[in-house]
Structures are given as structure tokens and as C-alpha cells.
Design a protein around this motif. Structure first.
Motif, PDB file in Angstrom:
ATOM      1  N   VAL A 375       0.867  -1.252  -0.076  1.00 32.52           N
ATOM      2  CA  VAL A 375       0.060   0.006   0.060  1.00 32.52           C
ATOM      3  C   VAL A 375       0.973   1.183  -0.055  1.00 32.52           C
ATOM      4  N   PRO A 376       0.681   2.213  -1.019  1.00 31.22           N
ATOM      5  CA  PRO A 376       1.640   3.492  -0.904  1.00 31.22           C
ATOM      6  C   PRO A 376       1.351   4.084   0.504  1.00 31.22           C
ATOM      7  N   GLY A 377       2.529   4.776   0.593  1.00 26.01           N
ATOM      8  CA  GLY A 377       2.563   5.355   2.219  1.00 26.01           C
ATOM      9  C   GLY A 377       1.689   6.268   2.449  1.00 26.01           C
ATOM     10  N   HIS A 378       1.120   7.035   1.375  1.00 28.15           N
ATOM     11  CA  HIS A 378       0.165   8.133   1.784  1.00 28.15           C
ATOM     12  C   HIS A 378      -1.444   7.343   1.877  1.00 28.15           C
ATOM     13  N   GLY A 379      -1.465   6.044   1.696  1.00 25.73           N
ATOM     14  CA  GLY A 379      -2.592   5.340   1.916  1.00 25.73           C
ATOM     15  C   GLY A 379      -2.978   4.399   2.903  1.00 25.73           C
ATOM     16  N   VAL A 380      -1.594   4.313   3.728  1.00 26.28           N
ATOM     17  CA  VAL A 380      -1.681   3.489   4.940  1.00 26.28           C
ATOM     18  C   VAL A 380      -2.532   3.639   6.001  1.00 26.28           C
ATOM     19  N   GLU A 381      -2.657   5.065   6.539  1.00 22.32           N
ATOM     20  CA  GLU A 381      -3.270   5.333   7.608  1.00 22.32           C
ATOM     21  C   GLU A 381      -5.055   5.301   7.162  1.00 22.32           C
ATOM     22  N   LEU A 382      -5.336   5.585   6.049  1.00 18.54           N
ATOM     23  CA  LEU A 382      -6.679   5.517   5.685  1.00 18.54           C
ATOM     24  C   LEU A 382      -7.023   4.048   5.572  1.00 18.54           C
ATOM     25  N   VAL A 383      -6.121   2.884   5.028  1.00 21.44           N
ATOM     26  CA  VAL A 383      -6.611   1.678   5.041  1.00 21.44           C
ATOM     27  C   VAL A 383      -6.807   1.252   6.506  1.00 21.44           C
ATOM     28  N   GLN A 384      -5.809   1.476   7.171  1.00 22.79           N
ATOM     29  CA  GLN A 384      -5.734   1.119   8.799  1.00 22.79           C
ATOM     30  C   GLN A 384      -6.983   1.582   9.458  1.00 22.79           C
ATOM     31  N   ARG A 385      -7.477   2.949   9.190  1.00 21.91           N
ATOM     32  CA  ARG A 385      -8.653   3.339   9.816  1.00 21.91           C
ATOM     33  C   ARG A 385     -10.085   2.657   9.379  1.00 21.91           C
ATOM     34  N   ILE A 386      -9.962   2.501   7.927  1.00 18.55           N
ATOM     35  CA  ILE A 386     -11.362   1.760   7.267  1.00 18.55           C
ATOM     36  C   ILE A 386     -11.419   0.296   8.046  1.00 18.55           C
ATOM     37  N   LYS A 387     -10.127  -0.366   8.131  1.00 19.12           N
ATOM     38  CA  LYS A 387     -10.207  -1.671   8.458  1.00 19.12           C
ATOM     39  C   LYS A 387     -10.626  -1.664   9.960  1.00 19.12           C
ATOM     40  N   SER A 388     -10.299  -0.579  10.640  1.00 21.81           N
ATOM     41  CA  SER A 388     -10.866  -0.750  12.138  1.00 21.81           C
ATOM     42  C   SER A 388     -12.328  -0.545  12.080  1.00 21.81           C
ATOM     43  N   VAL A 389     -12.916   0.418  11.281  1.00 21.09           N
ATOM     44  CA  VAL A 389     -14.370   0.745  10.649  1.00 21.09           C
ATOM     45  C   VAL A 389     -14.918  -0.777  10.709  1.00 21.09           C
ATOM     46  N   ASP A 390     -14.386  -1.451   9.687  1.00 24.35           N
ATOM     47  CA  ASP A 390     -14.857  -2.840   9.286  1.00 24.35           C
ATOM     48  C   ASP A 390     -14.995  -3.670  10.350  1.00 24.35           C
ATOM     49  N   ARG A 391     -14.128  -3.581  11.316  1.00 22.93           N
ATOM     50  CA  ARG A 391     -13.977  -4.567  12.509  1.00 22.93           C
ATOM     51  C   ARG A 391     -14.978  -4.341  13.530  1.00 22.93           C
ATOM     52  N   ALA A 392     -15.355  -2.901  13.711  1.00 21.46           N
ATOM     53  CA  ALA A 392     -16.611  -2.499  14.564  1.00 21.46           C
ATOM     54  C   ALA A 392     -17.851  -2.886  13.868  1.00 21.46           C
ATOM     55  N   VAL A 393     -17.971  -2.903  12.549  1.00 21.01           N
ATOM     56  CA  VAL A 393     -19.225  -3.321  11.928  1.00 21.01           C
ATOM     57  C   VAL A 393     -19.357  -4.652  12.346  1.00 21.01           C
ATOM     58  N   ILE A 394     -18.376  -5.450  12.000  1.00 22.63           N
ATOM     59  CA  ILE A 394     -18.385  -6.828  12.506  1.00 22.63           C
ATOM     60  C   ILE A 394     -18.675  -7.251  14.064  1.00 22.63           C
ATOM     61  N   GLU A 395     -18.221  -6.588  14.781  1.00 22.65           N
ATOM     62  CA  GLU A 395     -18.470  -6.575  16.131  1.00 22.65           C
ATOM     63  C   GLU A 395     -19.947  -6.034  16.662  1.00 22.65           C
ATOM     64  N   ALA A 396     -20.439  -5.065  15.849  1.00 28.08           N
ATOM     65  CA  ALA A 396     -21.710  -4.834  16.208  1.00 28.08           C
ATOM     66  C   ALA A 396     -22.637  -5.879  15.678  1.00 28.08           C
ATOM     67  N   ALA A 397     -22.290  -6.263  14.561  1.00 28.88           N
ATOM     68  CA  ALA A 397     -23.341  -7.320  14.088  1.00 28.88           C
ATOM     69  C   ALA A 397     -23.697  -8.662  14.934  1.00 28.88           C
ATOM     70  N   ALA A 398     -22.238  -8.860  15.426  1.00 24.60           N
ATOM     71  CA  ALA A 398     -22.167 -10.341  16.111  1.00 24.60           C
ATOM     72  C   ALA A 398     -22.750  -9.987  17.549  1.00 24.60           C
ATOM     73  N   THR A 399     -22.745  -8.811  18.207  1.00 28.86           N
ATOM     74  CA  THR A 399     -23.209  -8.626  19.509  1.00 28.86           C
ATOM     75  C   THR A 399     -24.313  -7.886  19.500  1.00 28.86           C
ATOM     76  N   GLY A 400     -24.969  -7.258  18.643  1.00 31.24           N
ATOM     77  CA  GLY A 400     -25.982  -6.376  18.726  1.00 31.24           C
ATOM     78  C   GLY A 400     -25.904  -5.157  19.372  1.00 31.24           C
TER      79      GLY A 400
END
Length: 439
Positions: A375-400
Motif C-alpha cells: 500500500v503506498p505510504g499515503h494510503g496506509v493510515e486510511l486503510v488501517q482506519r477503514i479496517k478498524s471501522v470494518d471490525r467495529a461493524v463486524i463486532e456490532a453485527a455479532a453482539t447487537g
């Protein structure tokens, strides 16, 4: 071999069937599964018309609304479901715009809402596949594709693979702009679904991308070159996936969406209502009706994003990726594809279980990401942040948990506000009955 299509009454199913009418296709029968009898009947009519033009044997087609029946005996399962249909997409878009944030089905608030109502269904489907067809390969095209694939992988492991047509279409356009035929160079592409960058085009030891970035004429010859412009592309040193436009030009796109007569979801809902009604008419020409609607759909894709009508529309493309993937897995003949798979160390910036979108070698031993993805250096922070959002969505769906869903909204860079996130979750819960599980 048998293919089961989940969401078999969907508008784009004839694209998959059309790709399977060519020579060497390993699929001999197709089962369409959907919750709507009427949509199944309409799409089955289109497939019957397609089969009449096949030069060789066409795969047999059956339809069912029984999930276990659909999955029994399946070698491949193609998942392209849309929970709450296009009506849900319209809600995703409009609720976001009412709060002054981007309304798009896979990016930002709309993508999170789409994921929250889709993940419980997708996870249940994955569990059913594991029980009924444990040896089947699951090809996921359900959006948000990376997020849904990661949730399904918790049940299916490496036997679920996500696909998207955007990276492959980007690669074709870049090679064409360079005057190179498809398959003559290796593409360095990495990121998440709808969040990736093409950072090199390698022909032998040479990287051809700097040559492309140096030419205004070459950049003006393809979609992403016009969308992002020469100055930005040179600063990035890479060509972004078209969906990065939502991040780079957010205020302009929000204004454009607010000013538009209808959202993309409203256009598709209106168009498809007419298409399915026409397909049900006695004496109708189902193939002509569907083809006309497909041409209009392709020509207007991302028109709101400043492209106007596309003069280089790739006409889908995901069906060819799905066919190439099935062929390689079924025959063992290796092929290279950009896919959504578990990271397994491919991108050091993310953990091993994160689903990433990277070039892969597919063959008899399954899918193996190439190790050099970056991932180009300028995109690293954005990728990590969106992946953290994805993980929160997965957690919300699993736990309600509505609180975790709100955290996912607030953490997304296109929202970035706790009060707005709180209002978004409340309004989505009010208008989408599938989100009643959030407490």
C-alpha cells in the motif's frame, strides 16, 4: 459441476450465465436461489432466451426458494444478495445525505448501514454452506464485498473468496493507455475493497507506470486519469481505484448528490421496477428488455461523480472474474486475479485475518496472494482506519450493540462526528427493520 447463485433473481445474474455459455466451462448446472418467486421467474426467462443463442450445451437451470435445496450438491456458491433490496440502498443513501454526509452504498455511512443489515444474513448463509456443502468454494460479490467476505471467513476460512470488478477494470484501462495488451504486464495493486491503489505496472524489470504518469494525453485517455487528474496522480505516484474519489473530493460529491434529482439507488430502483414488470408481460422479449436496461445502467455508472456517460464502460466484468476463478479452482490451471482474501502477512500494516484486496495466484492448491503487495505510504493510515471501522461493524453485527455501531460510524473519516453518528444509527434503526437487533 454445480453452481448455486444466492440472489439468483438479481438483475446481473444473466451476466454470469452468459459467461458460462462459452467453451471449456466446467459448470453443467446452475441453481438460482432467491426469496422472491417473481424475480426468479423473470430472470429465468432471460436465461432461457440466452441459452437459445448458445453455440454449445448450456448449463441446466433450476430455481428454488429453499436454501438447503439450493446448496445441496453445490461445488461453487456465488453470493450476490441484497438485504432489503434496492429500497434499502435508497434508505442508505438518503439518511446519510439528510445528515450532510456522503450517501453511497459501500463507502461511508451507507456502506456501514448496508454492512450492519447484511452481515447477520451473510454469516447465517456461511453457516448453512458449512453444514450443507462444506467442500464448496464460496465466491462473494455481496457488498460491501471485503467486509462481508471477512465476516463469512469466520465460518468458512479460506474457502470464501471475495471478488470485485473495479481493480481488474482499472488494470485493463491502464494497460490500454500504455498501449499494452491485457496479460502482458504484472500489476502491483493493494488495499481493501473499493480502497486500493495501482502502484506499478511491471514488464520484465521495468515499471511502466512512470511513463503513464508523465503523459497528459495518456492520462486523459482513461477513466481514472480523467477522474483524478494528472497533477494529483503524479503527486500520488499511483493510480487509485475510482472509489477513492469519494475520499479525495468529499465536499464536492456531497453537494452533487444533494443537488441531484435522484440518487443512484433511486435510479436503479425505478429502472428495475420497470424491467421486472416488463419481463413478466406475456409475449415480451426478455433478452432485449434486459440488454437495453444493462446498457443504460453501464452508461450511467458513476455519472454523478463527474464522468458523465462512460465512453469506456467495461460492462460489468465481475462475471469474467468469477468464471476465471472457478475455472482455475476446478481444473487446476493457474491464473492471476486481484481478489479479496485473508491477509496472511501479505500487507504488514494489517493483521493476518484481515481481508485485503491484492493480486493472487489461483490454482489447484487454492488462492495464494503474491508477497510483494504494497500500500503506498499515503494510503496506509486510511486503510488501517477503514479496517478498524470494518471490525467495529463486524463486532456490532455479532453482539447487537448499537454503541459499537455508533463507534463504527463516528470513526469513519467521511463522518468523523459522534453526534452525527448517533443520529445516523438512530435513523437507520428507525427506517430499516433489519437493524432492530441493535440495542
Amino acid at each position: 459441476m454445480r453452481l448455486t447463485i444466492l440472489g439468483g433473481g438479481g438483475f446481473r445474474v444473466p451476466l454470469i450465465y452468459g459467461a458460462l455459455l462459452g467453451p471449456g466451462n466446467p459448470i453443467t448446472s446452475i441453481t438460482l436461489y432467491d426469496v422472491s418467486h417473481a424475480r426468479l421467474a423473470a430472470i429465468a426467462r432471460v436465461l432461457t432466451a440466452q441459452a437459445a443463442f448458445a453455440e454449445g450445451p448450456a448449463p441446466d437451470v433450476s430455481v428454488t426458494t429453499d436454501l438447503t435445496e439450493a446448496l445441496t450438491g453445490a461445488h461453487f456458491v456465488f453470493s450476490a444478495i441484497r438485504v432489503h433490496g434496492l429500497e434499502g440502498r435508497v434508505i442508505d443513501e438518503r439518511v446519510a445525505l439528510e445528515q450532510g454526509v456522503l450517501g453511497q452504498e459501500t463507502v461511508g455511512a451507507g456502506g456501514i448501514a448496508f454492512g450492519l443489515r447484511t452481515l447477520p444474513v451473510a454469516s447465517a448463509l456461511a453457516r448453512r454452506v458449512r453444514l450443507v456443502a462444506p467442500d464448496a468454494w464460496v465466491i462473494n460479490f455481496t457488498n460491501p464485498a471485503g467486509l462481508v467476505t471477512e465476516a463469512m471467513a469466520a465460518e468458512l476460512g479460506d474457502r470464501v473468496i471475495g471478488i470485485c470488478d473495479s481493480p481488474a477494470a482499472l488494470g485493463r484501462r491502464v494497460l490500454r493507455a500504455l498501449g499494452r495488451p491485457a496479460g502482458t504486464a504484472r500489476l502491483a495493486y493493494a488495499g481493501l475493497n473499493h480502497l486500493g491503489w495501482l502502484s506499478a505496472v511491471r514488464e520484465g524489470e521495468e515499471d511502466l507506470l512512470p511513463r503513464l504518469l508523465a503523459s497528459d494525453a495518456a492520462l486523459a485517455s482513461f477513466e481514472e486519469g480523467r477522474l483524478f487528474g494528472p497533477e494529483r496522480l503524479r503527486k500520488l505516484g499511483a493510480v487509485p481505484n475510482e472509489y477513492l474519489h469519494y475520499y479525495y473530493e468529499t465536499p464536492d460529491l456531497v453537494r452533487a448528490e444533494l443537488a441531484a434529482v435522484e440518487t443512484r439507488g433511486e435510479f436503479l430502483l425505478r429502472q428495475q421496477a420497470g424491467v421486472y414488470a416488463a419481463l413478466a408481460e406475456p409475449g415480451a422479449d426478455p433478452l432485449a428488455i434486459w440488454q437495453s436496461a444493462l446498457r443504460q445502467r453501464d452508461a450511467t455508472y458513476m455519472a454523478m461523480e463527474g464522468l458523465g456517460e462512460r465512453d469506456d464502460a467495461e460492462g460489468g466484468g465481475y462475471e469474467e472474474i468469477a468464471l476465471a476463478l472457478m475455472m482455475a479452482l476446478a481444473t487446476g490451471t493457474p491464473t492471476d486475479l486481484i481478489l479479496n482474501v485473508r491477509n496472511r502477512g501479505t500487507l504488514p500494516i494489517l493483521d493476518d485475518d484481515a481481508v485485503v484486496e491484492v493480486p493472487c495466484r489461483v490454482g489447484a492448491d487454492g488462492v495464494r496472494p503474491y508477497p510483494e503487495a504494497v500500500v503506498p505510504g499515503h494510503g496506509v493510515e486510511l486503510v488501517q482506519r477503514i479496517k478498524s471501522v470494518d471490525r467495529a461493524v463486524i463486532e456490532a453485527a455479532a453482539t447487537g450493540s448499537a454503541a459499537v455501531a455508533m463507534r463504527a460510524m463516528a470513526c469513519h473519516p467521511l463522518i468523523d462526528s459522534v453526534p452525527v453518528a448517533r443520529r445516523l444509527v438512530a435513523e437507520y434503526r428507525r427506517r430499516l427493520p433489519e437493524l432492530a437487533y441493535l440495542r
